[in-house]
Motif scaffolding. Structure first.
Motif, short mmCIF file in Angstrom:
data_model
loop_
_atom_site.label_atom_id
_atom_site.label_comp_id
_atom_site.label_asym_id
_atom_site.label_seq_id
_atom_site.Cartn_x
_atom_site.Cartn_y
_atom_site.Cartn_z
N HIS A 1 51.03 17.57 16.17
CA HIS A 1 51.87 18.20 15.14
C HIS A 1 52.09 17.26 13.96
CE1 HIS A 1 52.80 21.90 17.22
NE2 HIS A 1 53.17 21.23 18.30
N VAL A 2 52.37 16.01 14.25
CA VAL A 2 52.60 15.03 13.18
C VAL A 2 51.34 14.85 12.34
CG1 VAL A 2 53.06 12.59 12.70
CG2 VAL A 2 54.45 13.82 14.37
N LEU A 3 50.20 14.71 12.99
CA LEU A 3 48.95 14.50 12.27
C LEU A 3 48.56 15.73 11.46
CD1 LEU A 3 46.94 12.54 14.95
CD2 LEU A 3 48.16 11.64 12.97
N ALA A 4 48.79 16.91 12.00
CA ALA A 4 48.47 18.14 11.26
C ALA A 4 49.29 18.26 9.99
CB ALA A 4 48.69 19.36 12.15
N GLN A 5 50.47 17.70 9.97
CA GLN A 5 51.31 17.73 8.77
C GLN A 5 50.68 16.92 7.64
OE1 GLN A 5 55.10 16.30 10.09
NE2 GLN A 5 55.69 18.26 10.98
N HIS A 6 49.83 15.95 7.97
CA HIS A 6 49.22 15.10 6.96
C HIS A 6 47.83 15.56 6.57
CE1 HIS A 6 52.37 12.09 6.90
NE2 HIS A 6 52.51 12.34 8.18
N ALA A 7 47.31 16.56 7.24
CA ALA A 7 45.99 17.09 6.91
C ALA A 7 46.13 18.14 5.82
CB ALA A 7 45.35 17.70 8.15
N PRO A 8 45.13 18.23 4.94
CA PRO A 8 45.21 19.23 3.86
C PRO A 8 45.21 20.66 4.39
CG PRO A 8 43.07 18.18 3.89
CD PRO A 8 43.92 17.45 4.88
N GLU A 9 44.56 20.88 5.50
CA GLU A 9 44.55 22.18 6.16
C GLU A 9 44.69 21.91 7.66
OE1 GLU A 9 41.09 24.50 5.07
OE2 GLU A 9 41.03 23.50 3.14
N PRO A 10 45.45 22.71 8.39
CA PRO A 10 45.67 22.42 9.81
C PRO A 10 44.40 22.25 10.63
CG PRO A 10 47.12 24.18 9.09
CD PRO A 10 46.18 23.89 7.94
N LEU B 1 41.83 20.75 9.87
CA LEU B 1 41.14 19.50 9.58
C LEU B 1 41.75 18.32 10.31
CD1 LEU B 1 40.36 19.96 5.79
CD2 LEU B 1 38.91 20.42 7.76
N ALA B 2 42.59 18.59 11.27
CA ALA B 2 43.13 17.53 12.13
C ALA B 2 42.97 17.98 13.56
CB ALA B 2 44.61 17.29 11.82
N GLY B 3 42.57 17.07 14.43
CA GLY B 3 42.42 17.46 15.82
C GLY B 3 42.15 16.29 16.72
N ARG B 4 42.17 16.59 17.98
CA ARG B 4 41.94 15.56 18.99
C ARG B 4 40.45 15.34 19.15
NH1 ARG B 4 43.90 16.07 25.19
NH2 ARG B 4 43.49 13.93 25.85
N ILE B 5 40.06 14.09 19.10
CA ILE B 5 38.66 13.72 19.31
C ILE B 5 38.39 13.62 20.79
CG2 ILE B 5 36.93 11.93 18.92
CD1 ILE B 5 38.42 11.29 16.30
N GLY B 6 39.32 13.02 21.51
CA GLY B 6 39.18 12.87 22.95
C GLY B 6 40.11 11.77 23.43
N GLY B 7 40.50 11.85 24.68
CA GLY B 7 41.39 10.83 25.22
C GLY B 7 42.65 10.72 24.40
N SER B 8 42.88 9.54 23.85
CA SER B 8 44.06 9.31 23.03
C SER B 8 43.72 9.20 21.55
CB SER B 8 44.78 8.05 23.51
OG SER B 8 43.92 6.92 23.36
N GLU B 9 42.54 9.70 21.15
CA GLU B 9 42.10 9.60 19.76
C GLU B 9 42.18 10.94 19.04
OE1 GLU B 9 39.04 5.88 19.88
OE2 GLU B 9 38.20 7.90 19.98
N PHE B 10 42.68 10.88 17.83
CA PHE B 10 42.76 12.03 16.93
C PHE B 10 42.05 11.70 15.64
CE2 PHE B 10 46.28 12.66 19.77
CZ PHE B 10 46.43 14.03 19.87
N GLY B 11 41.64 12.72 14.92
CA GLY B 11 41.01 12.53 13.62
C GLY B 11 41.63 13.45 12.59
#
Length: 86
Positions: free
Chosen positions: A46-55, A57-67
């Motif tokens: 949720h926090v990371l999606a707030q910083h993405a230009p479009e929802p 464009l943020a997501g979990r890559i795997g494990g504990s990593e997000f992009g």
């Protein structure tokens, strides 16, 4: 990711990628259980999606990593976003 890269190429704009690793998640899971760790992952998303230009464009890559993909953003501006997240 493929669509964002193609769009950035077509529009001839920069495309920055920030990778966020939630350090300590494995230890957190060991101490508090996977259900608590899952709640941390959901909150982080949720926090990371707030910083993405479009929802999308943020997501979990795997494990504990997000992009977070940041189309049209310079390296310097992406660095400032990353610092705010840090």
């Amino acid at each position: 990711l493929e669509r964002a890269v193609k769009r950035a190429e077509e529009d001839r704009v920069a495309l920055a990628l920030i990778v966020v690793n939630l350090r300590g998640l494995r230890l957190f899971n060991a101490n508090h259980g996977h259900a608590a760790g899952d709640a941390v992952l959901v909150q982080a998303a949720h926090v990371l999606a707030q910083h993405a230009p479009e929802p999308e464009l943020a997501g979990r890559i795997g494990g504990s990593e997000f992009g977070i993909l940041l189309p049209g953003m310079s390296r310097e501006d992406a660095g400032r976003v990353a610092e705010r997240l840090g």
